[in-house]
Write a protein that holds these residues in place. Structure first.
Motif, PDB file in Angstrom:
ATOM      1  N   SER A 305       0.854  -1.185   0.000  1.00  0.00           N
ATOM      2  CA  SER A 305       0.000   0.000   0.000  1.00  0.00           C
ATOM      3  C   SER A 305       0.890   1.235   0.000  1.00  0.00           C
ATOM      4  CB  SER A 305      -0.934   0.009   1.215  1.00  0.00           C
ATOM      5  OG  SER A 305      -0.188   0.105   2.417  1.00  0.00           O
ATOM      6  N   PHE A 306       0.398   2.300  -0.618  1.00  0.00           N
ATOM      7  CA  PHE A 306       1.189   3.521  -0.800  1.00  0.00           C
ATOM      8  C   PHE A 306       0.271   4.711  -0.599  1.00  0.00           C
ATOM      9  CE2 PHE A 306       3.752   6.136  -4.132  1.00  0.00           C
ATOM     10  CZ  PHE A 306       4.465   6.755  -3.126  1.00  0.00           C
ATOM     11  N   ASN A 307       0.620   5.544   0.351  1.00  0.00           N
ATOM     12  CA  ASN A 307      -0.235   6.679   0.699  1.00  0.00           C
ATOM     13  C   ASN A 307       0.601   7.947   0.738  1.00  0.00           C
ATOM     14  OD1 ASN A 307      -2.084   8.480   1.701  1.00  0.00           O
ATOM     15  ND2 ASN A 307      -2.405   7.445   3.645  1.00  0.00           N
ATOM     16  N   LEU A 308       0.232   8.912  -0.078  1.00  0.00           N
ATOM     17  CA  LEU A 308       0.912  10.217  -0.081  1.00  0.00           C
ATOM     18  C   LEU A 308      -0.016  11.332   0.368  1.00  0.00           C
ATOM     19  CD1 LEU A 308       3.070  10.020  -3.341  1.00  0.00           C
ATOM     20  CD2 LEU A 308       3.898  10.053  -0.980  1.00  0.00           C
ATOM     21  N   GLY A 309      -1.067  10.942   1.101  1.00  0.00           N
ATOM     22  CA  GLY A 309      -1.946  11.968   1.647  1.00  0.00           C
ATOM     23  C   GLY A 309      -3.325  11.940   1.036  1.00  0.00           C
ATOM     24  N   GLU A 310      -4.084  12.938   1.367  1.00  0.00           N
ATOM     25  CA  GLU A 310      -5.490  13.026   0.998  1.00  0.00           C
ATOM     26  C   GLU A 310      -5.679  13.094  -0.517  1.00  0.00           C
ATOM     27  OE1 GLU A 310      -9.218  16.181   1.654  1.00  0.00           O
ATOM     28  OE2 GLU A 310      -7.280  16.494   2.649  1.00  0.00           O
ATOM     29  N   ASN A 311      -6.761  12.482  -0.970  1.00  0.00           N
ATOM     30  CA  ASN A 311      -7.139  12.548  -2.377  1.00  0.00           C
ATOM     31  C   ASN A 311      -7.849  13.878  -2.636  1.00  0.00           C
ATOM     32  OD1 ASN A 311      -7.845  12.057  -4.999  1.00  0.00           O
ATOM     33  ND2 ASN A 311      -9.196  10.330  -4.560  1.00  0.00           N
ATOM     34  N   GLN A 312      -7.076  14.906  -2.894  1.00  0.00           N
ATOM     35  CA  GLN A 312      -7.615  16.260  -2.982  1.00  0.00           C
ATOM     36  C   GLN A 312      -8.458  16.506  -4.230  1.00  0.00           C
ATOM     37  OE1 GLN A 312      -4.155  18.800  -2.697  1.00  0.00           O
ATOM     38  NE2 GLN A 312      -4.211  18.794  -0.460  1.00  0.00           N
ATOM     39  N   TYR A 313      -8.256  15.709  -5.271  1.00  0.00           N
ATOM     40  CA  TYR A 313      -8.929  15.965  -6.541  1.00  0.00           C
ATOM     41  C   TYR A 313      -9.825  14.788  -6.930  1.00  0.00           C
ATOM     42  CZ  TYR A 313      -5.294  19.510  -6.592  1.00  0.00           C
ATOM     43  OH  TYR A 313      -4.478  20.562  -6.252  1.00  0.00           O
ATOM     44  N   LYS A 314     -10.466  14.202  -5.944  1.00  0.00           N
ATOM     45  CA  LYS A 314     -11.277  13.009  -6.205  1.00  0.00           C
ATOM     46  C   LYS A 314     -12.479  13.299  -7.091  1.00  0.00           C
ATOM     47  CE  LYS A 314     -13.714  13.513  -1.774  1.00  0.00           C
ATOM     48  NZ  LYS A 314     -13.962  12.867  -0.448  1.00  0.00           N
ATOM     49  N   ASP A 315     -12.886  14.565  -7.202  1.00  0.00           N
ATOM     50  CA  ASP A 315     -14.030  14.908  -8.043  1.00  0.00           C
ATOM     51  C   ASP A 315     -13.627  15.285  -9.467  1.00  0.00           C
ATOM     52  OD1 ASP A 315     -15.800  14.523  -5.914  1.00  0.00           O
ATOM     53  OD2 ASP A 315     -15.493  16.578  -5.196  1.00  0.00           O
ATOM     54  N   VAL A 316     -12.336  15.120  -9.780  1.00  0.00           N
ATOM     55  CA  VAL A 316     -11.828  15.445 -11.120  1.00  0.00           C
ATOM     56  C   VAL A 316     -11.529  14.138 -11.850  1.00  0.00           C
ATOM     57  CG1 VAL A 316     -10.023  16.646 -12.413  1.00  0.00           C
ATOM     58  CG2 VAL A 316     -10.817  17.571 -10.212  1.00  0.00           C
ATOM     59  N   THR A 317     -11.939  14.045 -13.104  1.00  0.00           N
ATOM     60  CA  THR A 317     -11.720  12.815 -13.862  1.00  0.00           C
ATOM     61  C   THR A 317     -10.226  12.550 -14.046  1.00  0.00           C
ATOM     62  OG1 THR A 317     -11.873  14.006 -15.958  1.00  0.00           O
ATOM     63  CG2 THR A 317     -13.902  13.015 -15.093  1.00  0.00           C
ATOM     64  N   THR A 318      -9.894  11.297 -14.259  1.00  0.00           N
ATOM     65  CA  THR A 318      -8.484  10.896 -14.301  1.00  0.00           C
ATOM     66  C   THR A 318      -7.734  11.583 -15.428  1.00  0.00           C
ATOM     67  OG1 THR A 318      -9.037   8.756 -13.318  1.00  0.00           O
ATOM     68  CG2 THR A 318      -6.947   8.911 -14.499  1.00  0.00           C
ATOM     69  N   ASP A 319      -8.342  11.691 -16.608  1.00  0.00           N
ATOM     70  CA  ASP A 319      -7.639  12.330 -17.722  1.00  0.00           C
ATOM     71  C   ASP A 319      -7.337  13.794 -17.442  1.00  0.00           C
ATOM     72  OD1 ASP A 319     -10.416  12.662 -17.810  1.00  0.00           O
ATOM     73  OD2 ASP A 319     -10.424  13.063 -19.968  1.00  0.00           O
TER      74      ASP A 319
END
Length: 814
Positions: A305-319
């Motif tokens: 597992s790899f964690n670099l902190g909060e998912n700040q842009y989870k509402d933005v599409t991957t592309d």
């Protein structure tokens, strides 16, 4: 009341699980319009690319043994006569003449290897679904499934697709929140000529044979079978069309099989195999099948597992996240990219199957770029760089099997082309394990593929300490070593023992005014053979055998060229000081000695370390996708985390239809361009090297941590010696370290911060752990004009921890 509370608690628990399960995912708000926007699924044998179009779903399909051609050998017998003449021309400085002669008389005349080929597509038509709204599409990296959701006329539809690891079929589950709304027709299509599509009861069948190519008739026979299980409604199958009307739920099943048994046996029964896969899958419910599939996948994925902190842009599409990465420094995207690399290896390389090829197992063409073969002068090897360090050691088995098989076919090639014993592999092979020199001499006149593959066998021993494995592959190592011992010659200028003819992969040199690659004594060849012979010597000593061979190879090593530092302070790529400081070639072959090998070190070989750094600076940063993945690894070894991160930034540069821009496609596939999977694997390995290195006699903790990653956690990385590492850090320094010792032995740690813990002592002398022995590298020859820079290293602390097999040790940062 208690029942309601229990139900609410269960619902909350499920939501919590779902929240974590979808945390690492790729997601989009529109269907894929091109293949590099589709989402990859795989179970090692089958690959699927899911487009997610509501009105007409397209799932492009692969089966790993559908290749053109048939069993064959492509070694050119004329090579035996002409290689000495090519060699004479090289030694006379007539490099272009030598290269031209090699192309005409040494390269394979029968074929240059066969292409990996697509099976075709599953197409599912949904009448009226072009009126969709509220669209959502994702690939879950936690469960290896795609989900498509959308709404039509107030009805919410959902598609789940898996390539089942346990049942070896593709499954597509179709549901709606209103009963009776699943109506669709499904077909199998293929670009293969003369395929036969029919109905067999409630099953669609597609039968075909692989293509002719370069005069070789295709003889891989394959069959795909499509059927469904429904709840409610009606199902019919006629004329190769599977129709479902008014169902509450439907699960489509696709099985594919071929007649391929191994590289020289295609007598299997593809029809029986395809039926067997389908029959097995149909015995269980979809829920049971999915549960088994996810459990199988997670036994690999959840090791790290790899964690670099909060998912700040989870509402933005991957592309869009890729497109904005240079501005956002989206740490969660980096962690997702790392996880995606491990995901791709799990999905494309399973024990008992074929290795991941140039595109893993995903290919939508009959004749893909470079045939989607196994390119052995960097690309195949790069595919497996993450395997050991990211805790996927079993996934090496297909690579090891390929190595065994080319050692068999390569014996005949060594005899036919060189009149030599042992075995040879040139720069490419395919499913038929051809080992002759292919394409034209600028790339194909390179006999060192076997040496590089052998390095992976030795590395597996260093990570596992598995002496029985080493014993089982010793004959492969020895055969490769024997070949080079027989074909290497003394060059006339220095009297060094060299490989000739060869090349520094695909790069032209100034000795030919930039017109030819063909040369003698290339640095990469020297480094590869040093590693090969050194591993044979070490293995023979461990097995208490071949004393005469050990003594002989030790003397031969003394006859080889040392590494050299050229006039502008660079590590020379060739035997002569031909390097152009303006050369930005994608291959950095002479830096093999720094990564993936361990011949160049800041502590043991500072002059070579500085020269390698100079070479890498002049090569530049932006390049093809896989080249940038390699550069991440190299800058990590140079202990420069911010420069390694800069290469990750270059790698995570969005590519859509650009023809000459390396980076990342919308679906996170690596863009050479076109798609090559090696860049994904190279960058994944590079991220691991930024966080931990174990090549230099010790385990270096956070050796190349970027300044932006001030806080984070990674669990499950594996160091040589069988040490599994869980690391947390704050303010750029280790805060907690958990070491799980698999096989025991001394664990030597280098840390930028002080550590404390039971049993931890300051290190003294040479590391007694034999798996951490470092090579004795000859001092380089340095050009008198070269200006070397003094290597300035950060202050570190060096510790020893004596461990026992199976025990866990907890250390804290001070």
């Amino acid at each position: 009341m208690n029942r309601i509370k229990a139900s609410l608690l269960f619902l909350l628990c499920m939501l919590a699980v779902d929240a974590s399960a979808v945390d690492y995912k790729l997601w989009y708000d529109k269907p894929a319009t091109v293949w590099t926007e589709a989402l990859p699924l795989g179970n090692g044998r089958l690959g699927a690319m899911v487009f997610g179009t509501p009105g007409m779903e397209q799932i492009q399909l692969n089966e790993e043994t559908i290749w053109a051609g048939r069993p064959n050998s492509n070694a050119n017998p004329d090579a035996l006569k002409y290689i000495p003449k090519v060699r004479e021309l090289v030694f006379a400085g007539k490099y272009l003449e030598a290269q031209t002669l090699a192309t005409e008389k040494v390269m394979a005349k029968t074929n240059s290897g066969m292409p990996y080929q697509t099976f075709g597509d599953l197409r599912i038509s949904f009448p009226g679904h072009t009126r969709y709204t509220h669209y959502y599409r994702e690939l879950s990296l936690d469960s290896a499934q795609t989900v498509v959701r959308y709404q039509v006329d107030g009805v919410n539809y959902k598609r789940e697709t898996i390539t089942s690891f346990t049942d070896q079929v593709v499954m597509v589950r179709l549901t709606a929140d209103v009963p009776g709304k699943i109506t669709c027709t499904s077909i199998l299509t293929t670009p293969h000529q003369d395929a036969v599509i029919a109905s067999d009861g409630n099953t669609v069948t597609l039968s075909g044979v692989s293509s002719w190519h370069e005069g070789l008739k295709g003889k891989v026979e394959f069959q795909g079978r499509l059927t469904a299980k429904i709840e409610g409604g009606k199902m019919s199958c006629k004329d190769g069309v599977l129709a479902i009307e008014g169902a509450n739920e439907a699960v489509l099943y696709v099985s594919i099989a071929t007649n391929f048994n191994n590289y020289n046996d295609i007598t299997g029964n593809q029809v029986e195999r395809a039926k067997a896969y389908l029959d097995k899958a149909l015995k269980h419910t979809y829920i049971e099948d999915r549960k088994a599939h996810v459990a199988f996948f997670k036994k690999y994925m959840d090791r790290v597992s790899f964690n670099l902190g909060e998912n700040q842009y989870k509402d933005v599409t991957t592309d869009v996240r890729i497109e904005r990465f240079k501005e956002t420094n989206d740490a969660h995207l980096v962690a997702t990219y790392f996880k995606f690399g491990r995901y791709l290896l799990i999905c494309s390389s399973q024990p008992g199957g074929q290795p991941a090829n140039l595109q893993g197992i995903w290919n939508d063409k009959l004749f893909p770029s470079w045939d989607s073969k196994y390119t052995c002068n960097i690309n195949l090897e790069m595919n497996y760089w993450p395997a050991e360090v990211t805790n996927l050691t079993e996934l090496n088995k297909p690579l090891f099997q390929l190595t065994k098989e080319v050692s068999e076919t390569g014996k005949e090639t060594a005899k036919t082309m060189y009149g030599a014993k042992g075995w040879v592999l040139h720069h490419n092979t395919d499913i038929w394990r051809v080992t002759g020199a292919i394409d034209k001499a600028p790339s194909g006149m390179w006999p060192s593929g076997g040496a590089w593959l052998c390095r992976h066998l030795w590395e597996h021993y260093l990570y596992t300490g598995d002496l029985e494995f080493l014993r089982s592959v010793y004959s492969i190592l020895k055969g490769a070593g024997h070949f080079f011992d027989e074909i290497m010659v003394k060059e006339p200028v220095h009297g060094w023992l060299v490989v000739c003819p060869s090349n520094s992969p695909e790069n032209t040199h100034a000795g030919s005014n930039g017109d030819a690659t063909t040369a003698a004594g290339c640095t990469m060849d020297n480094q590869l053979i040093f590693d090969l012979w050194t591993s044979i010597i070490s293995t023979a000593k461990l097995l208490n055998t071949d004393e005469e061979l050990v003594a002989h190879l030790k003397e031969r090593l003394k006859e080889m060229p040392p590494m050299q530092v050229g006039r502008w302070g660079q590590l020379q790529e060739w035997m002569f000081d031909w390097d152009d400081p303006n050369d930005i070639h994608r291959h950095m072959s002479h830096l093999y000695g720094m990564f993936p090998s361990n011949q160049i070190s800041p502590y043991r070989t500072p002059k070579l370390f500085d020269a390698a750094r100079t070479s890498l600076i002049h090569r530049g940063d932006p390049s093809t996708g896989w080249s940038m993945g390699w550069k991440v690894c190299l800058w990590a070894r140079l202990l420069d985390g911010d420069h390694a991160y800069k290469l990750i930034t270059d790698q995570l540069s969005l590519v859509r239809n650009e023809k000459k821009k390396g980076g990342t496609y919308p679906n996170l596939f690596d863009a050479h361009p076109p798609f090559q999977i090696d860049g994904n694997f190279g960058c994944t390995a590079g991220i691991a090297e930024m966080l931990m290195q174990s090549y230099d006699g010790f385990i270096y903790l956070l050796p190349a941590l970027p300044s932006l990653w001030k806080e984070g956690e990674i669990k499950g990385l594996v160091a040589r010696g069988g040490f599994e590492m869980d690391m947390s850090w704050k303010d750029g320094e280790i805060s907690r370290l958990v070491i799980k010792s698999r096989i025991g032995g001394n664990c030597r740690l280098r840390s930028l911060a002080k550590l404390s813990g039971k049993g931890l002592k300051r290190a003294k002398g040479v590391n007694p752990n034999q798996l951490y022995a470092v090579p004795e590298v000859t001092q380089p020859l340095v050009n008198g004009k070269a200006k070397l820079n003094k290597i300035v290293l950060k202050d570190t602390y060096l510790y020893d921890l004596v461990t026992e097999a199976g025990k866990e040790y907890i250390l804290m940062g001070k």
